[in-house]
Structures are given as structure tokens and as C-alpha cells.
Design a protein around this motif. Sequence first.
Motif, PDB file in Angstrom:
ATOM      1  N   LEU A  50      11.174 -11.839 -14.536  1.00  0.00           N
ATOM      2  CA  LEU A  50      12.360 -10.983 -14.366  1.00  0.00           C
ATOM      3  C   LEU A  50      13.492 -11.714 -13.645  1.00  0.00           C
ATOM      4  O   LEU A  50      14.635 -11.266 -13.659  1.00  0.00           O
ATOM      5  CB  LEU A  50      11.995  -9.725 -13.567  1.00  0.00           C
ATOM      6  CG  LEU A  50      11.196  -8.662 -14.303  1.00  0.00           C
ATOM      7  CD1 LEU A  50      10.771  -7.558 -13.342  1.00  0.00           C
ATOM      8  CD2 LEU A  50      12.009  -8.078 -15.459  1.00  0.00           C
ATOM      9  N   GLY A  51      13.179 -12.835 -13.000  1.00  0.00           N
ATOM     10  CA  GLY A  51      14.246 -13.626 -12.379  1.00  0.00           C
ATOM     11  C   GLY A  51      14.195 -13.739 -10.868  1.00  0.00           C
ATOM     12  O   GLY A  51      15.208 -13.994 -10.226  1.00  0.00           O
ATOM     13  N   ILE A  52      13.001 -13.555 -10.287  1.00  0.00           N
ATOM     14  CA  ILE A  52      12.871 -13.737  -8.839  1.00  0.00           C
ATOM     15  C   ILE A  52      12.004 -14.972  -8.588  1.00  0.00           C
ATOM     16  O   ILE A  52      10.863 -15.030  -9.028  1.00  0.00           O
ATOM     17  CB  ILE A  52      12.221 -12.510  -8.162  1.00  0.00           C
ATOM     18  CG1 ILE A  52      13.054 -11.249  -8.410  1.00  0.00           C
ATOM     19  CG2 ILE A  52      12.053 -12.758  -6.660  1.00  0.00           C
ATOM     20  CD1 ILE A  52      12.482  -9.980  -7.780  1.00  0.00           C
ATOM     21  N   ALA A  53      12.553 -15.957  -7.896  1.00  0.00           N
ATOM     22  CA  ALA A  53      11.786 -17.168  -7.573  1.00  0.00           C
ATOM     23  C   ALA A  53      11.544 -17.218  -6.074  1.00  0.00           C
ATOM     24  O   ALA A  53      12.370 -16.772  -5.287  1.00  0.00           O
ATOM     25  CB  ALA A  53      12.538 -18.418  -8.024  1.00  0.00           C
ATOM     26  N   GLY A  86      16.743  -2.158 -11.268  1.00  0.00           N
ATOM     27  CA  GLY A  86      16.345  -0.864 -11.818  1.00  0.00           C
ATOM     28  C   GLY A  86      14.885  -0.750 -12.215  1.00  0.00           C
ATOM     29  O   GLY A  86      14.376   0.351 -12.406  1.00  0.00           O
ATOM     30  N   GLU A  87      14.193  -1.891 -12.349  1.00  0.00           N
ATOM     31  CA  GLU A  87      12.782  -1.821 -12.770  1.00  0.00           C
ATOM     32  C   GLU A  87      11.869  -1.737 -11.549  1.00  0.00           C
ATOM     33  O   GLU A  87      12.050  -2.469 -10.568  1.00  0.00           O
ATOM     34  CB  GLU A  87      12.437  -3.061 -13.608  1.00  0.00           C
ATOM     35  CG  GLU A  87      10.975  -3.075 -14.032  1.00  0.00           C
ATOM     36  CD  GLU A  87      10.661  -4.084 -15.139  1.00  0.00           C
ATOM     37  OE1 GLU A  87      11.590  -4.490 -15.874  1.00  0.00           O
ATOM     38  OE2 GLU A  87       9.481  -4.462 -15.252  1.00  0.00           O
ATOM     39  N   ASP A  88      10.891  -0.838 -11.635  1.00  0.00           N
ATOM     40  CA  ASP A  88       9.919  -0.704 -10.551  1.00  0.00           C
ATOM     41  C   ASP A  88       8.949  -1.888 -10.611  1.00  0.00           C
ATOM     42  O   ASP A  88       8.179  -2.016 -11.566  1.00  0.00           O
ATOM     43  CB  ASP A  88       9.159   0.619 -10.707  1.00  0.00           C
ATOM     44  CG  ASP A  88       8.242   0.895  -9.515  1.00  0.00           C
ATOM     45  OD1 ASP A  88       7.904  -0.058  -8.780  1.00  0.00           O
ATOM     46  OD2 ASP A  88       7.867   2.063  -9.320  1.00  0.00           O
ATOM     47  N   ILE A  89       8.989  -2.765  -9.614  1.00  0.00           N
ATOM     48  CA  ILE A  89       8.111  -3.943  -9.611  1.00  0.00           C
ATOM     49  C   ILE A  89       7.087  -3.864  -8.481  1.00  0.00           C
ATOM     50  O   ILE A  89       6.460  -4.856  -8.131  1.00  0.00           O
ATOM     51  CB  ILE A  89       8.919  -5.264  -9.483  1.00  0.00           C
ATOM     52  CG1 ILE A  89       9.784  -5.291  -8.204  1.00  0.00           C
ATOM     53  CG2 ILE A  89       9.782  -5.498 -10.717  1.00  0.00           C
ATOM     54  CD1 ILE A  89      10.284  -6.679  -7.827  1.00  0.00           C
ATOM     55  N   VAL A 120       0.824  -1.209   0.000  1.00  0.00           N
ATOM     56  CA  VAL A 120       0.000   0.000   0.000  1.00  0.00           C
ATOM     57  C   VAL A 120       0.864   1.266   0.000  1.00  0.00           C
ATOM     58  O   VAL A 120       0.363   2.364  -0.207  1.00  0.00           O
ATOM     59  CB  VAL A 120      -0.998   0.040   1.185  1.00  0.00           C
ATOM     60  CG1 VAL A 120      -2.032  -1.066   1.057  1.00  0.00           C
ATOM     61  CG2 VAL A 120      -0.272  -0.076   2.521  1.00  0.00           C
ATOM     62  N   GLY A 121       2.154   1.091   0.236  1.00  0.00           N
ATOM     63  CA  GLY A 121       3.040   2.255   0.197  1.00  0.00           C
ATOM     64  C   GLY A 121       4.480   1.824  -0.009  1.00  0.00           C
ATOM     65  O   GLY A 121       4.818   0.661   0.223  1.00  0.00           O
ATOM     66  N   GLY A 122       5.308   2.751  -0.461  1.00  0.00           N
ATOM     67  CA  GLY A 122       6.715   2.453  -0.673  1.00  0.00           C
ATOM     68  C   GLY A 122       6.965   1.850  -2.042  1.00  0.00           C
ATOM     69  O   GLY A 122       6.048   1.788  -2.873  1.00  0.00           O
ATOM     70  N   SER A 123       8.196   1.426  -2.283  1.00  0.00           N
ATOM     71  CA  SER A 123       8.522   0.908  -3.611  1.00  0.00           C
ATOM     72  C   SER A 123       9.482  -0.267  -3.543  1.00  0.00           C
ATOM     73  O   SER A 123      10.227  -0.429  -2.576  1.00  0.00           O
ATOM     74  CB  SER A 123       9.133   2.025  -4.462  1.00  0.00           C
ATOM     75  OG  SER A 123      10.394   2.381  -3.914  1.00  0.00           O
TER      76      SER A 123
END
Length: 234
Positions: A76-79, A62-65, A54-57
Motif C-alpha cells: 500500500l506504500g508504507i516502508a 482510508g483503508e483499514d490496515i 489488541v485494540g483500536g484501529s
Amino acid sequence: MLEIDGLDCCYGKVNALRAVSLTVNQGELVTLIGANGAGKTTTLKAISGLLPPVGGSIHFEGEDITQASAKRILALGIAHCPEGRRVFPYMTVQENLEMGCYLRTDRSALTEDMERIFTRFPVLAERRSQMAGTLSGGEQQMLAIGRALMSRPKLVLFDEPSLGLAPNLVERTFDIIMEIRAQGTTVLMVEQNAYAALEMCDRSYLLESGQVALQGTGQDLLDDPHVREAYLGG
Ligand SMILES: Nc1ncnc2c1ncn2[C@@H]1O[C@H](COP(=O)(O)OP(=O)(O)O)[C@@H](O)[C@H]1O
Ligand SMILES: [Mg+2]
């Protein structure tokens, strides 16, 4: 590689995470420790897209996910190797592994990856046609780890990999995680076994009531009086 900044997460009215910031650099093994209910699982769910913050990033390479779908984040490569070694009990070992890279369409690479996992975990090769629900706890843990590795992730999230395992299997599981890191995969691991988590990591974050209470190298936290008192039995 992974940058979390001021993350807030809620379950309805329950505020599970408040302004959590943490980073994981390429090649690191970072651990997240803390008591039951501190917000460790919630953090991993937010990273892998299972719970929209609900807040933050959250940025990955480098990509905003922050609001990306679980599918996009996997691509993107996160398991994510979830808490409680959630395997699909009525699917075979082989089918469970296939689920780990459901995004992939090239059959030959999939077969190659599966053989790679079977080489690493021979016990799974022997049981490739067996229903996952009939495996022992330790075998299910190997399957859950194997499934996470099927997508050739850059970053693997482990949630309490030692939970409920016999002591010899706990050690084996941690050895495998260190091996995965030694082969170049970055690791973020949540673990209640604070001592083991601090011993094996590069850096660690302590979560208390949904907030980062302390951060530092594993040794920093092992030496910290509060950590010793509250998490290492004095
Ligand atoms: N599905 C849910 N619904 C409501 N509250 C939840 C849910 N999951 C977790 N919580 C609450 O969020 C907080 C953090 O939980 P969690 O991230 O699972 O903690 P940890 O993994 O550190 O034990 C706790 O207060 C917990 O009760
Ligand atoms: Mg948890």
C-alpha cells in the motif's frame, strides 16, 4: 493519510501502548518523541504490520490496515526503516536494496530504482558488491534508508535514525530525511534526540508510558515547560 485511533498493543502481559491516537497528513514530517521504553518502536511496528494491535484501529488512505499483513502494508506504500539500521550483513549492498522491493516483479523498474538510490548515495554505488556487514555504521544507515526508498513508498517510518551515529552523520541523516520529505514523501520519524526532532518536524507527539502525553507543532513542544524540563535539559 495515516489515522491511528485508540491503539492498544501488548507483549504478552506487558501493555506497551494504551489508547494511542495520532494522525499524519499527506506531505507532513511528523515526529514521535519520548524516553526509552515509551512505546515509540511499538507504534511503528503496529503500523507496519509487525505487531498486531489488541485494540483500536489504523487506517491508511482510508483503508483499514489494523490487522493487515506486513506485505500488504508495504504494497500500500508504507516502508519501515527499522531501529539499529538492520541490514542483511551477509548480502551485498545490491541484494539488500533488492530486498526493499521484493514485491516488485518488473526487472527494469527495479534497476531504475536502484540507480536512483545509487545516485542519491554514491557511496553505496561504489560498494554495490560488498557485503553489507562490512560497511561502516554511517554507510549501513544510508543502505537502510535506501532500502526503504526502493519500494517508492508514500509514507516512510524511521525508527531512531540518528542512534549511534557520529555527529556529522547524524546531521547528514536528518538532511536526507528532510530531502525525502521535500520531494513529496510523507515521513513519520521516531527520535530520542528531542531537540532535533522538534526543530525539523511539522508536528510532533510525545509518548510517555505508552500514552500520548502531548501533541502539537514542533514549536509548541519546544516551548512547553514539561518538554523543556524533561527532554531538552531545561
Ligand atoms: N519484544 C518485547 N517483549 C516484551 N516487552 C517488550 C518488547 N519490546 C518492547 N517491550 C516493552 O514495551 C514497552 C515499549 O517499548 P518500545 O516500543 O520498544 O519503546 P521505545 O521504542 O519508545 O524505546 C517497553 O516497556 C518495553 O520494555
Ligand atoms: Mg525504540
